[in-house]
Design an enzyme around this catalytic site. Structure first.
Site, PDB file in Angstrom:
ATOM      1  N   GLY A 159     -11.869   3.711   0.843  1.00 53.03           N
ATOM      2  CA  GLY A 159     -12.905   4.106   1.489  1.00 53.03           C
ATOM      3  C   GLY A 159     -14.112   3.987   2.621  1.00 53.03           C
ATOM      4  O   GLY A 159     -14.449   4.437   2.805  1.00 53.03           O
ATOM      5  N   CYS A 218     -12.429 -22.880  19.134  1.00 53.74           N
ATOM      6  CA  CYS A 218     -10.939 -23.502  17.726  1.00 53.74           C
ATOM      7  C   CYS A 218     -10.586 -24.420  17.858  1.00 53.74           C
ATOM      8  O   CYS A 218     -10.312 -24.917  19.681  1.00 53.74           O
ATOM      9  CB  CYS A 218     -11.250 -22.620  18.084  1.00 53.74           C
ATOM     10  SG  CYS A 218      -9.532 -21.829  16.796  1.00 53.74           S
ATOM     11  N   ASP A 229      -3.542   6.870  -4.230  1.00 56.27           N
ATOM     12  CA  ASP A 229      -5.466   7.517  -3.802  1.00 56.27           C
ATOM     13  C   ASP A 229      -5.719   8.357  -3.276  1.00 56.27           C
ATOM     14  O   ASP A 229      -4.851   8.129  -2.036  1.00 56.27           O
ATOM     15  CB  ASP A 229      -5.872   6.202  -3.961  1.00 56.27           C
ATOM     16  CG  ASP A 229      -6.058   5.144  -2.488  1.00 56.27           C
ATOM     17  OD1 ASP A 229      -5.812   4.485  -3.150  1.00 56.27           O
ATOM     18  OD2 ASP A 229      -7.500   5.185  -1.760  1.00 56.27           O
ATOM     19  N   ASP A 249       0.736  -1.186  -0.292  1.00 53.52           N
ATOM     20  CA  ASP A 249      -0.292  -0.466  -0.009  1.00 53.52           C
ATOM     21  C   ASP A 249       1.085   0.968  -0.261  1.00 53.52           C
ATOM     22  O   ASP A 249       2.205   1.437   0.148  1.00 53.52           O
ATOM     23  CB  ASP A 249      -0.896  -0.099   0.786  1.00 53.52           C
ATOM     24  CG  ASP A 249      -2.394   1.249   0.432  1.00 53.52           C
ATOM     25  OD1 ASP A 249      -2.314   1.090  -0.323  1.00 53.52           O
ATOM     26  OD2 ASP A 249      -2.867   0.822   1.427  1.00 53.52           O
ATOM     27  N   CYS A 272      -8.144 -24.374  16.633  1.00 53.76           N
ATOM     28  CA  CYS A 272      -6.223 -24.452  15.904  1.00 53.76           C
ATOM     29  C   CYS A 272      -4.937 -24.814  16.929  1.00 53.76           C
ATOM     30  O   CYS A 272      -5.506 -24.750  18.544  1.00 53.76           O
ATOM     31  CB  CYS A 272      -6.448 -23.186  15.892  1.00 53.76           C
ATOM     32  SG  CYS A 272      -5.591 -21.865  16.930  1.00 53.76           S
ATOM     33  N   CYS A 322      -5.384 -22.828  19.874  1.00 53.98           N
ATOM     34  CA  CYS A 322      -6.672 -23.059  21.624  1.00 53.98           C
ATOM     35  C   CYS A 322      -6.735 -24.628  21.554  1.00 53.98           C
ATOM     36  O   CYS A 322      -6.939 -25.108  22.365  1.00 53.98           O
ATOM     37  CB  CYS A 322      -7.529 -22.740  20.169  1.00 53.98           C
ATOM     38  SG  CYS A 322      -8.074 -21.134  19.983  1.00 53.98           S
TER      39      CYS A 322
HETATM   40  N1  GUN Z   1      -6.431   0.975   3.384  1.00 52.78           N
HETATM   41  C1  GUN Z   1      -7.721   1.017   3.348  1.00 52.78           C
HETATM   42  N2  GUN Z   1      -8.036   2.293   3.152  1.00 52.78           N
HETATM   43  C2  GUN Z   1      -7.711   2.674   2.180  1.00 52.78           C
HETATM   44  C3  GUN Z   1      -8.047   3.052   0.675  1.00 52.78           C
HETATM   45  O1  GUN Z   1      -8.959   4.211   0.849  1.00 52.78           O
HETATM   46  N3  GUN Z   1      -7.126   3.147  -0.177  1.00 52.78           N
HETATM   47  C4  GUN Z   1      -5.605   2.634   0.306  1.00 52.78           C
HETATM   48  N4  GUN Z   1      -4.144   3.058  -0.485  1.00 52.78           N
HETATM   49  N5  GUN Z   1      -5.572   1.888   1.246  1.00 52.78           N
HETATM   50  C5  GUN Z   1      -6.480   1.734   1.918  1.00 52.78           C
HETATM   51 ZN    ZN Z   2      -7.889 -20.809  17.786  1.00 54.11          ZN
END
Ligand code: GUN
Ligand code: ZN
Length: 458
Positions: free
Chosen positions: A192, A275, A125, A90, A277, A280
């Protein structure tokens, strides 16, 4: 740059697919655990061993810390994380939304993601909050689309994630998706939505995702950014979301919270672990409560990852066995707010009609929400638009499915049956999909008790 998205199976609008970028593979729907490059609570290698094919990390954070930046540039992001699977990055957009500013340009962060060898890199963005003023949402979409264009025009760029924004305005979401769809992307995220998820505004999540999906191309995966919520995942996969990411496994672990089929539970209220796993089965809640914080966090994070992986595998199996809608209904029953999302999806079932497979083994229907499922809507619409006139037929009410075999004194094509769930069923369609595959609460009485189960076995 080679990007493939090969769909193997479908249900509702969900896809079971293999996403491949430069030789690295991801089976979708997939959840990418978020790795904080400064403090990976669980080492990525171990996350890989739990069954996750990919992770997501933050290029903005890597670039800002000299030691991380140097190592990522020298050894690549896979080397930095010591992880050989799929690595998406990201861009710092989330930091932009949280803190109002970042000290990097779109161009710089896109190039940086190429240099560190991200399998998919994200543009910078602009995540507009829900219910923002219209003019702000419009401006942010404009900037986001410009940045997507700029990124696509760079020689040095990774396979791109071009994020759809537009706040809670459905027309803006659609317009943004239309404009991004013209640009080459490996992934189209819907962004968003974190504030919507945090406030449990599932119905708004449904509106926003459907609007974006209406204009996104079917041959690329769609990522629901910031969504790793077990309640939201089946619902989102029903709408055609393929990728998810989650930091919650670590955030929850740090605050002693445990993801489970019963929702998010506090460690202090657990009397046993629901759970099986490795964490757990080897420990009980009392033991964990007595451990020091660091050890406890690591174990809770591991359990939370196992739980998320279980959710994803369940969703994938539900697509394969054709019961994704049923899964989403049952999961959304866990919380009234999630159920509101399911209701919204049912109201908007028409928008899913174009995605649903032509047949399924069985269609379970329980109530008004199931009545809106796209398979039933599609039947009603096709009957209206394609079947032709039904005048002259004897209309029969009050019979149980399959209808035609219960009326012996007239031929099927002389009959039409009135059905609570399907509307009108011409006699000769009585044995065909979806009439014959439909299983409703009334069917459970008498001789038809096992029809659904037999249907399931093909
Ligand atoms: N991570 C959570 N929401 C967003 C987003 O709207 N844009 C980006 N780039 N990363 C995110
Ligand atoms: Zn577990």
């Amino acid at each position: 740059m080679r990007v493939r998205f090969e769909v193997k199976d479908r249900d509702v609008a969900g896809r079971l697919a293999r996403f491949e970028v430069n030789g690295r593979r991801l089976e979708t729907p997939a959840l990418l655990p978020v790795i904080n490059p400064n403090d990976p609570v669980v080492p990525p290698k171990e996350i890989g061993r739990m069954g996750f094919d990919g992770v997501i990390t933050n290029a903005y954070i890597i670039r800002r810390h000299e030691h991380l930046r140097r190592e990522a540039l020298e050894r690549g992001v896979h080397g930095l994380l010591d992880f050989d699977g799929f690595v998406m990055t990201d861009s710092g957009s989330f930091q932009l939304a949280e803190y109002g500013d970042v000290d990097v340009t779109n161009r710089e962060i896109v190039r940086f993601q190429a240099r560190i060898g991200s399998d998919v890199g994200t543009i910078l963005d602009i995540p507009t909050p829900p219910d923002a003023p219209r003019d702000r949402a419009e401006r942010d979409v404009e900037t986001t689309v410009e940045r997507a264009r700029e990124a696509a025009s760079l020689d040095e760029r990774p396979p791109l994630a071009l994020t759809v924004q537009g706040s809670t305005y459905e027309d803006l979401r659609r317009e943004c998706a239309e404009r991004l769809a013209e640009l080459p992307a490996a992934v189209y995220p819907v962004g968003g939505v974190v504030p919507l998820l945090e406030e449990y505004r599932f119905a708004d999540v449904v509106r926003v995702v459907l609007a974006a999906k209406s204009a996104l191309p079917p041959h690329r995966p769609v990522h629901l950014f910031g969504c790793g919520h077990p309640l939201a995942i089946p619902l989102a996969v029903c709408m055609g979301c393929d990728l998810f990411d989650s930091a919650s496994y670590a955030i929850y672990a740090r605050t002693d919270r445990y993801l489970s089929v019963l929702g998010t539970l506090r460690l202090e209220e657990l009397r046993e672990f629901p759970c099986s796993c490795p964490v757990c089965t080897r420990h009980d809640p009392g033991e964990l409560r007595e451990m020091d914080r660091e050890e406890r966090t690591r174990l809770l994070a591991r359990h939370n990852l196992h739980e998320l992986h279980r959710v994803i595998r369940t969703v994938r199996q539900a697509i394969a066995s054709g019961e994704l809608w049923e899964l989403a209904e049952s999961v959304c029953r866990a919380h009234p707010a999630a159920w509101r999302g399911m209701e919204e999806l049912s109201r908007r079932g028409e928008e899913l009609e174009r995605w649903v497979p032509g047949t399924r083994r069985s269609v379970f229907a329980f109530d008004e929400v199931s009545k809106g499922r796209p398979e039933l809507r599609l039947y009603r619409r096709r009957l209206r638009e394609r079947f032709g006139p039904l005048e002259g037929r004897r209309l029969v009410k009050g019979l149980k499915r399959p209808f035609a075999e219960r009326v012996e004194w007239l031929e099927p094509w002389e009959l039409a049956f009135a059905d609570e769930w399907l509307g009108i069923v011409p006699g000769e369609l009585s044995w065909t999909y979806p009439c014959h595959s439909l299983v409703t609460p009334g069917d459970d009485e008498g001789e038809d008790r096992r029809r659904g189960e037999e249907g399931r076995r093909r």
